[in-house]
Design a protein around this motif. Structure first.
Motif, PDB file in Angstrom:
ATOM      1  N   UNK A  39      -0.210  -3.037  -2.443  1.00  0.00           N
ATOM      2  CA  UNK A  39       1.129  -2.224  -2.318  1.00  0.00           C
ATOM      3  C   UNK A  39       2.145  -1.903  -3.142  1.00  0.00           C
ATOM      4  N   UNK A  40       2.261  -3.184  -4.017  1.00  0.00           N
ATOM      5  CA  UNK A  40       3.051  -3.235  -5.249  1.00  0.00           C
ATOM      6  C   UNK A  40       2.659  -2.210  -6.414  1.00  0.00           C
ATOM      7  N   UNK A  41       1.123  -2.070  -6.457  1.00  0.00           N
ATOM      8  CA  UNK A  41       0.462  -1.173  -7.341  1.00  0.00           C
ATOM      9  C   UNK A  41       1.022   0.199  -7.060  1.00  0.00           C
ATOM     10  N   UNK A  42       0.712   0.601  -5.855  1.00  0.00           N
ATOM     11  CA  UNK A  42       1.201   2.156  -5.289  1.00  0.00           C
ATOM     12  C   UNK A  42       2.720   2.148  -5.546  1.00  0.00           C
ATOM     13  N   UNK A  43       3.540   1.343  -5.346  1.00  0.00           N
ATOM     14  CA  UNK A  43       4.851   1.435  -5.757  1.00  0.00           C
ATOM     15  C   UNK A  43       5.159   1.722  -7.105  1.00  0.00           C
TER      16      UNK A  43
END
Length: 366
Positions: free
Chosen positions: A43-47
């Protein structure tokens, strides 16, 4: 262009979360650590790199967590030579799975303190030991002590921090940088506990044993004790009952996580039992006609087609009984479940062959 890039990043991460766990049976420790890290950072990658909304991803994120933990459990069927460690890890896996299923139904966060994910870190402990030693050097007392230490000093604090207090470690350190020293001291404490537990093991072998032993696609089956052969020939046996329990729990969890499912848990469990029994009957029919799956890929493809047909029938008849399913979600996750069942069947056979002598001595029944 931006939307295309976002989608490429999204599907790259999703496919990585699907494919990387498949390395766990052959490379247990690297595979599970890679899956764990990807779960932490996806989810950090997506953000950071996309503008995609993440609300719709939450359910898939949880389901993929359960998927990779299931593959991790199945790899113990394939690889673990220490039978007591396997039984203990199996208990920890199902204990966690039951806890997650209850949590998804009632949504009480404190339940995750009662049902911590000790299974995953116990698996990492065992595979870390296997890097340098034959795991059979781990006695029952050491295995129980390791599970207890992980449960009390690793997982309960972690479950409280993440799910009850809902604290973010990065924010906590950013608020007071000296808090990082607390984490370092706690990590040193855990390493000291691990050293005390393993200090009297025999001399370690040279090198690191990352890979599990290779297994042929269609392994030669050694002669089994007569009692085990009779048990396996039955349509409903303990292996089938475990599959029903495993897939029922996974299905209940997926149904609570994903939108568009109106069937209740009893209906879902009945549907799962029907699917498992049909799959087992097909395998038995082939065996009686002198045929066996020539490869795990072929078995997966055939079972996927069979199970897809069953889902389409359920989708057709569900409205007549005041139920409904989201066909897209259901088809995607029936493929995940079929993969889990296929791996279970293949690895259970290896497990029972490798441990039949030990099981007979200990009075095990499969």
């Amino acid at each position: 262009m931006t939307e295309t890039t976002d989608l490429l990043i999204f599907w790259a991460v999703v496919m990585a979360r699907f494919l990387i766990p498949l390395t766990i049976p052959r490379y247990p420790l690297p595979g599970v650590l890679a899956s764990l890290i990807l779960d932490m950072v996806d989810q950090t990658i997506f953000q950071l790199f996309t503008d995609l909304p993440l609300e719709g991803y939450q359910g898939y994120d949880k389901a993929l967590d359960i998927y990779y933990l299931s593959i991790t459990y199945l790899s113990t069927l394939r690889n673990w030579s220490n039978l007591y460690a396997f039984k203990l890890d199996r208990f920890l896996f199902y204990y966690r799975l039951v806890g997650v299923a209850i949590f998804e139904i009632v949504h009480l966060r404190y339940l995750l303190l009662i049902f911590p994910n000790t299974f995953e870190y116990f698996f990492i402990f065992y595979e870390a030991v296997r890097l340098k030693w034959d795991p059979k050097v781990l006695t029952k007392s050491k295995l129980i002590a390791a599970a207890a230490l992980i449960w009390v000093f690793v997982k309960i604090p972690q479950e409280y921090w993440i799910h009850v207090a809902q604290m973010d470690t990065t924010d906590w350190i950013r608020a007071n940088p000296s808090n990082a020293l607390i984490l370092v001291a706690y990590a040193a404490f855990l390493l000291a506990m691990a050293w005390l537990l393993l200090r009297d093991l025999p001399p370690a072998r040279k090198g690191l044993e990352f890979a599990a032993l290779p297994v042929a696609a269609a392994p030669v089956v050694a002669p089994l004790p007569e009692a085990i052969k009779k048990e396996r020939e039955r349509l409903i046996n303990k292996q089938v009952l475990e599959k029903i329990a495993l897939i029922s729990l996974l299905t209940i969890i997926f149904a609570q996580i994903l939108p568009g499912v109106r069937a209740n848990n009893i209906q879902l469990s009945i549907a799962v039992a029907i699917i498992i029994i049909i799959n087992t009957a097909l395998s038995h029919w082939l065996a009686r006609h002198g045929r066996h799956w020539s490869s795990i890929v072929r078995e997966f493809i055939v079972m996927s087609l069979v199970n897809t047909g069953i889902v389409l029938l359920l989708d057709f008849f569900s409205p007549r009984y005041e139920g409904s399913i989201d066909l897209g979600n259901t088809l995607f996750f029936i493929l995940l479940l079929t993969l889990i069942v296929t791996l279970y069947d293949r690895y259970w056979q290896l497990h029972i062959n490798n441990n039949s002598k030990n099981a007979s001595k200990e009075g095990e029944n499969y």
